[in-house]
Scaffold this motif. Structure first.
Motif, PDB file in Angstrom:
ATOM      1  N   GLU A 138       0.680  -1.150   0.038  1.00 37.39           N
ATOM      2  CA  GLU A 138      -0.047   0.074   0.160  1.00 37.39           C
ATOM      3  C   GLU A 138       0.892   1.220   0.074  1.00 37.39           C
ATOM      4  O   GLU A 138       0.295   2.468   0.009  1.00 37.39           O
ATOM      5  N   SER A 168      -0.298   4.726  -2.142  1.00 32.38           N
ATOM      6  CA  SER A 168      -1.528   5.035  -2.323  1.00 32.38           C
ATOM      7  C   SER A 168      -1.928   6.096  -1.733  1.00 32.38           C
ATOM      8  O   SER A 168      -3.105   6.829  -2.239  1.00 32.38           O
ATOM      9  N   ALA A 169      -1.486   6.992  -0.963  1.00 32.18           N
ATOM     10  CA  ALA A 169      -1.791   8.243  -0.298  1.00 32.18           C
ATOM     11  C   ALA A 169      -1.929   9.273  -1.394  1.00 32.18           C
ATOM     12  O   ALA A 169      -2.737  10.182  -1.528  1.00 32.18           O
ATOM     13  N   VAL A 211      -2.055   8.719  -4.599  1.00 36.93           N
ATOM     14  CA  VAL A 211      -3.135   8.493  -5.845  1.00 36.93           C
ATOM     15  C   VAL A 211      -4.254   8.810  -4.937  1.00 36.93           C
ATOM     16  O   VAL A 211      -5.067   9.790  -5.727  1.00 36.93           O
ATOM     17  N   ASP A 212      -4.763   8.584  -3.728  1.00 37.64           N
ATOM     18  CA  ASP A 212      -5.799   9.221  -3.231  1.00 37.64           C
ATOM     19  C   ASP A 212      -6.195  10.692  -3.027  1.00 37.64           C
ATOM     20  O   ASP A 212      -7.035  11.173  -3.309  1.00 37.64           O
ATOM     21  N   PHE A 213      -4.949  11.265  -2.863  1.00 35.88           N
ATOM     22  CA  PHE A 213      -4.850  12.710  -2.854  1.00 35.88           C
ATOM     23  C   PHE A 213      -5.340  13.459  -4.220  1.00 35.88           C
ATOM     24  O   PHE A 213      -6.184  14.263  -4.374  1.00 35.88           O
ATOM     25  N   LEU A 264      -6.888  11.904  -6.748  1.00 38.21           N
ATOM     26  CA  LEU A 264      -8.282  11.655  -7.203  1.00 38.21           C
ATOM     27  C   LEU A 264      -9.347  12.520  -6.436  1.00 38.21           C
ATOM     28  O   LEU A 264     -10.120  12.709  -7.015  1.00 38.21           O
ATOM     29  N   VAL A 265      -9.086  12.622  -5.192  1.00 39.61           N
ATOM     30  CA  VAL A 265      -9.926  13.519  -4.299  1.00 39.61           C
ATOM     31  C   VAL A 265      -9.806  15.072  -4.885  1.00 39.61           C
ATOM     32  O   VAL A 265     -10.886  15.567  -4.991  1.00 39.61           O
ATOM     33  N   SER A 266      -8.548  15.587  -4.995  1.00 39.90           N
ATOM     34  CA  SER A 266      -8.305  16.774  -5.459  1.00 39.90           C
ATOM     35  C   SER A 266      -8.880  17.097  -6.889  1.00 39.90           C
ATOM     36  O   SER A 266      -9.385  18.299  -7.149  1.00 39.90           O
TER      37      SER A 266
END
Length: 127
Positions: free
Chosen positions: A6, A9-10, A12-14, A16-18
């Protein structure tokens, strides 16, 4: 072992959310700015019409008053035209001040918004 899989992955998450949050924030900011400018210009047009409706004042006085009120709050580049004229309001002599303005888009995409607001006031009579 699971912690290594993992890793990263932070980021990628950032991303996608931004991509969802930033346009939503800019859209809300654009609507807020548009409402602020429209309400300010509407109040100035109404005040200009009321100013021109007083005895011994002309529509040109109301137009000048409207321009003065707008210039203190909104950039002059946003205002396309201010016009005042005598008119008939429900059978009574009156004054109408119309302001044509536009709002540029906040971001790099989308068209600007043009709008017109009007202020009306019944003319005072010396009776």
């Amino acid at each position: 072992m699971r912690a290594r899989v993992e890793r990263g992955s932070a980021v990628v998450d950032f991303v996608l959310v931004s991509t969802l949050v930033v346009p939503l924030f800019l859209g809300i900011l654009q609507v807020g700015l548009f409402l602020y400018v429209r309400n300010t210009v509407t109040a100035a047009a109404s005040e200009g019409a009321a100013y021109a409706a007083v005895i011994n004042r002309t529509p040109a006085d109301g137009e000048a008053r409207t321009r003065e009120l707008i210039s203190g709050v909104v950039r002059d580049q946003l205002i396309d035209d201010v016009a005042a004229e005598e008119t008939d309001i429900d059978g009574q002599p009156g004054v109408e001040v119309a302001v044509h303005a536009h709002m540029p888009p906040l971001g790099l995409w989308g068209p600007g918004i043009s709008f017109t607001v009007e202020g009306h006031a019944v003319k005072e009579t010396g009776q």
